[in-house]
Motif scaffolding. Sequence first.
Motif, PDB file in Angstrom:
ATOM      1  N   LEU A  65       0.956  -1.122   0.063  1.00 47.63           N
ATOM      2  CA  LEU A  65      -0.110   0.088   0.053  1.00 47.63           C
ATOM      3  C   LEU A  65       0.945   1.256   0.024  1.00 47.63           C
ATOM      4  O   LEU A  65       0.652   2.055  -0.698  1.00 47.63           O
ATOM      5  CB  LEU A  65      -1.189  -0.113   1.185  1.00 47.63           C
ATOM      6  N   GLY A  66       2.019   1.095   0.834  1.00 51.10           N
ATOM      7  CA  GLY A  66       3.077   2.441   0.911  1.00 51.10           C
ATOM      8  C   GLY A  66       3.772   2.511  -0.238  1.00 51.10           C
ATOM      9  O   GLY A  66       4.396   3.711  -0.462  1.00 51.10           O
TER      10      GLY A  66
ATOM     11  N   LEU B 284      -2.421  -4.547  -5.435  1.00 56.73           N
ATOM     12  CA  LEU B 284      -1.741  -5.220  -6.629  1.00 56.73           C
ATOM     13  C   LEU B 284      -2.238  -4.797  -8.019  1.00 56.73           C
ATOM     14  O   LEU B 284      -1.729  -4.723  -9.118  1.00 56.73           O
ATOM     15  CB  LEU B 284      -1.601  -6.502  -6.675  1.00 56.73           C
ATOM     16  N   LEU B 285      -3.807  -4.952  -7.950  1.00 58.68           N
ATOM     17  CA  LEU B 285      -4.323  -4.733  -9.082  1.00 58.68           C
ATOM     18  C   LEU B 285      -4.574  -3.400  -9.510  1.00 58.68           C
ATOM     19  O   LEU B 285      -4.590  -2.748 -10.794  1.00 58.68           O
ATOM     20  CB  LEU B 285      -5.869  -5.513  -9.196  1.00 58.68           C
ATOM     21  N   VAL B 286      -4.891  -2.371  -8.619  1.00 59.72           N
ATOM     22  CA  VAL B 286      -5.354  -1.016  -8.742  1.00 59.72           C
ATOM     23  C   VAL B 286      -4.226  -0.323  -8.775  1.00 59.72           C
ATOM     24  O   VAL B 286      -3.893   0.684  -9.750  1.00 59.72           O
ATOM     25  CB  VAL B 286      -6.219  -0.547  -7.653  1.00 59.72           C
TER      26      VAL B 286
ATOM     27  N   LEU C  86       6.568 -12.728  -9.165  1.00 58.71           N
ATOM     28  CA  LEU C  86       6.798 -12.479  -7.537  1.00 58.71           C
ATOM     29  C   LEU C  86       5.571 -11.955  -6.752  1.00 58.71           C
ATOM     30  O   LEU C  86       5.060 -12.325  -5.925  1.00 58.71           O
ATOM     31  CB  LEU C  86       7.981 -11.096  -7.346  1.00 58.71           C
ATOM     32  N   TYR C  87       4.672 -11.232  -7.714  1.00 62.65           N
ATOM     33  CA  TYR C  87       3.326 -10.525  -6.961  1.00 62.65           C
ATOM     34  C   TYR C  87       2.315 -11.662  -6.983  1.00 62.65           C
ATOM     35  O   TYR C  87       1.649 -11.704  -6.146  1.00 62.65           O
ATOM     36  CB  TYR C  87       2.954  -9.302  -7.900  1.00 62.65           C
ATOM     37  N   LEU C  88       2.400 -12.435  -7.903  1.00 61.63           N
ATOM     38  CA  LEU C  88       1.617 -13.701  -8.146  1.00 61.63           C
ATOM     39  C   LEU C  88       1.849 -14.478  -6.659  1.00 61.63           C
ATOM     40  O   LEU C  88       0.840 -15.181  -5.996  1.00 61.63           O
ATOM     41  CB  LEU C  88       1.692 -14.510  -9.356  1.00 61.63           C
ATOM     42  N   ALA C  89       3.282 -14.840  -6.622  1.00 55.84           N
ATOM     43  CA  ALA C  89       3.558 -15.539  -5.366  1.00 55.84           C
ATOM     44  C   ALA C  89       2.914 -14.852  -4.065  1.00 55.84           C
ATOM     45  O   ALA C  89       2.500 -15.704  -3.195  1.00 55.84           O
ATOM     46  CB  ALA C  89       4.994 -15.658  -5.241  1.00 55.84           C
TER      47      ALA C  89
ATOM     48  N   VAL D 127       6.199   0.225 -10.774  1.00 59.09           N
ATOM     49  CA  VAL D 127       7.326  -0.964 -10.572  1.00 59.09           C
ATOM     50  C   VAL D 127       7.400  -1.446 -12.233  1.00 59.09           C
ATOM     51  O   VAL D 127       6.326  -1.534 -12.757  1.00 59.09           O
ATOM     52  CB  VAL D 127       6.324  -1.961 -10.119  1.00 59.09           C
ATOM     53  N   VAL D 128       8.768  -1.469 -12.739  1.00 58.78           N
ATOM     54  CA  VAL D 128       8.764  -1.960 -13.949  1.00 58.78           C
ATOM     55  C   VAL D 128       8.929  -3.574 -13.840  1.00 58.78           C
ATOM     56  O   VAL D 128       9.738  -3.819 -13.122  1.00 58.78           O
ATOM     57  CB  VAL D 128      10.075  -1.357 -14.501  1.00 58.78           C
ATOM     58  N   SER D 129       8.070  -4.140 -14.427  1.00 59.66           N
ATOM     59  CA  SER D 129       8.211  -5.565 -14.316  1.00 59.66           C
ATOM     60  C   SER D 129       9.417  -6.429 -14.789  1.00 59.66           C
ATOM     61  O   SER D 129       9.875  -5.726 -15.921  1.00 59.66           O
ATOM     62  CB  SER D 129       6.663  -6.305 -14.826  1.00 59.66           C
TER      63      SER D 129
END
Lengths: 237, 289, 324
Positions: free
Chosen positions: B228-229, B273-275, C113-116, B285-287
């Motif tokens: 969140l932060g 994570l979704l929003v 990582l985020y799915l994990a 965040v660059v995946s």
Amino acid sequence: MTAILEVSGLTAGYGASPVLHGLDFDVPVGGVATILGANGAGKTTTLRAVSGLIRAAGEVRFAGERIDRLAAEDVARRGIAHVPDGRGTFVQLSVEENLRLGAYVRRDPAGVARDFERVFDLFPVLKERRRQQAGTLSGGEQQMLAISRALMLRPRLMLMDEPSFGLAPLVVREIFRIMRMVNREEGVAILLVEQNASLALDLASRAFLLETGRLVVGGSAADLKADDAVRRSYLGY
Amino acid sequence: MEAFLHQVLSGLATGSIYAIVALALVMIYQATHLVNFAQGEMAMFSTYLAWTMLDAGFPYWLAFAGTVALSFVLGVAIERIVIRPVEKAPVLAVVIVFIGLLVILNSVAGWIYTYTIKSFPSPFPDRTILGGYVSAHELGVMAVTMGVLALLFLFFRFTPLGLAMRAAAQNPVSSRLVGIRVGWMLALGWGLAAAIGAVAGMLVAPIVFLDPNMMAGILLYGFAAALLGGIDNPAGAVVGGLAVGVLENLSGAYLVGTELKLTVALVLIVGVLLVRPSGLFGRVVVSRV
Amino acid sequence: MARLLGPDGRRVGLALLLLAACVLPFLLSSYRTFQLTSALTYAIALVGLNILTGWNGQISLGHGAFYAIGAYVAAILMDRFGVPYWATIPVAGFVCLGAGYLFGLPALRLEGLYLALATFALALATPQLLKWKHLEEWTGGVQGIVILKPDAPFGLPLDQDQWLYFFTLAITVLMFWLARNLLAGRIGRALVAIREQPTAAEAMGVDIAFYKSMTFGVSAMFTGVAGALGAIVIQFVAPDSFTLFLSITLLVGIVVGGLASLSGAIWGALFIQFIPNVADHISKAAPWAIYGLFLIACMYLMPTGVAGLLRAAAARLDRAPPGP
């Protein structure tokens, strides 16, 4: 004339395919040497192999000491400052923090403070922007910052990768003027990799011509410059 | 209204603990761009070390300092020995190693200390203050959180080592070229994370009691807080922790009851994570491709 | 010398394995038979997780949740609605297919990582959800549900454990056959392409979103079928059987057995079934310490798991020159 950097039989590459095939060259104490060559000849790879960023076979001696087995951080700690291609700016840090990092391994606060003044004298624009995020600087300013960061190490040898790349001619001239000054007045040796051959040959006393990973010509910069055949076929001017 | 205020204040107190866990997660994320699934078990293990020292008759604050220092060393050792070999491996391998670490710490703690619940002392007096709204322990927890955040800020902002750690995280190649030992900076990040996690464990143990599984739910809220932060931002992690703590308390009191606390955390995590995957204060965040 | 891994050799090996599997329950005690049955259900669950994580590269630390859904569907159907045990299994499979597909939709947007992280949260939240008081009427809350062990039908001369073993074996063979057909062809290649080169796969016309969420669904279906079988075999479901550690057990199974390997699911299942039995004698915590060590050691030393080691050994035997 003795050499500060002596390289013999340098072979290096990425993964399984070698890019360099047994290079021999040297940089005189307090002198400037340049490696010229086309795109993809292996110039950047040469500098990376010398500074320990990639593994290399062969012998590299700095001030008489073998450094070819050392990690990059230990090469830097011995007084070799590598100004990498793309300038290697810490874009999220301030200009001042970038410079402080340049002096990271030094333990003489008074000397570091003096060198801050010195690079601010050389590049007054950096003093103006010292609190600014380095990523917001222009290309030319970032190149000045990269050179300054290298100078903060108080190096005995600087490895410079295409300092003219992507910069306006006026900025290039200024940067080369300062490199010449640093070399002449403080005796910092320079190994310069350049595409702009005429600029590089003006600054350098020794020159080597790299073609697909092999040195084809080497010797005094003046000779190379005077050699019409070399000039026409390799230097393109 | 009074009840509401009470919920908010005690939410801030538990939120402080989430904030410390989130800070520990941020330390490792900043250095390596990885989320440490074993963070909770590392904190749990540290708390057992503190319990051992207290059991041996150490005064509280000496045991506290000793635990923080020892945890730091253990964190560094874990990075050097366990994590380093998979530093450049695909995410799946790294996650599996983290889970392995989680399981080992959990079982070793159970092995040495058994799975029986132990009580753990609080260094703060056992009474309520501010007109009965907050307990001294809760207030102490908040103060310690702010202290940890302030120390971290000073460290990263004003010390050469802190600067070098930030540099190594951003640009490892340039860092090596100025002589920074990047590998050790990663290990230091792990050491800091372990030390900070130890603080969280020692502060939460008086509330939830000490057992090998005590950190699972707290880690989940720590994840939610960090996400969140903004998982690369220490100050954001603290704000996230406080926010999540208050949210947890309010939803527990007025919406779903306390039985679904972990589901609330799950919804928070997936929702953020979704929003807004970069969190409220994080960089985008660059995946990794 | 006959090629060990040639198609004929493989078929012979498979037939021998099946024959052994059919004879075993008559040689072993009913407790051992029960253990083997339990290992077979694990094998199905591992195939499910492996399809998702091994083949498709989507990391799930929460497959215990789908195992739990399958188990509860079976238990509730039998306990509350009197549905015969065998009929609960396809239902559990379909429910989990739907649940997995739905969870897979948001998961699409989460990188490794985020799915994990999200599935880790799912695993931790599962037991609490199962205890939730509004579901208690169905789930039996903390107490869980006790179900009865079925007798062998048609007057077959088998005891309950033996019958359950053969019933589970039949479903295991069916599920492995399904998985093999699914993974051997175009779909299997698409899954691997998505794992290795998502951009290229997309450029070649693979509908990544559809494949990924569908893979999640199919993977959950396998694991749900296993969960339903597991509930029938153990005759009991309760929330605390479906903690994070169940999900980790499944992860251990696919890592030790071999990522992206069908036969690996069997080795992994045997490992997670029998290692705890052996290690329990040392300490209650020992099985987990061993799991942890194996997880880490596999990543360092044998990332292809037992199946990979066997393949390598067989390949070496094949290459060896014929003896004099």
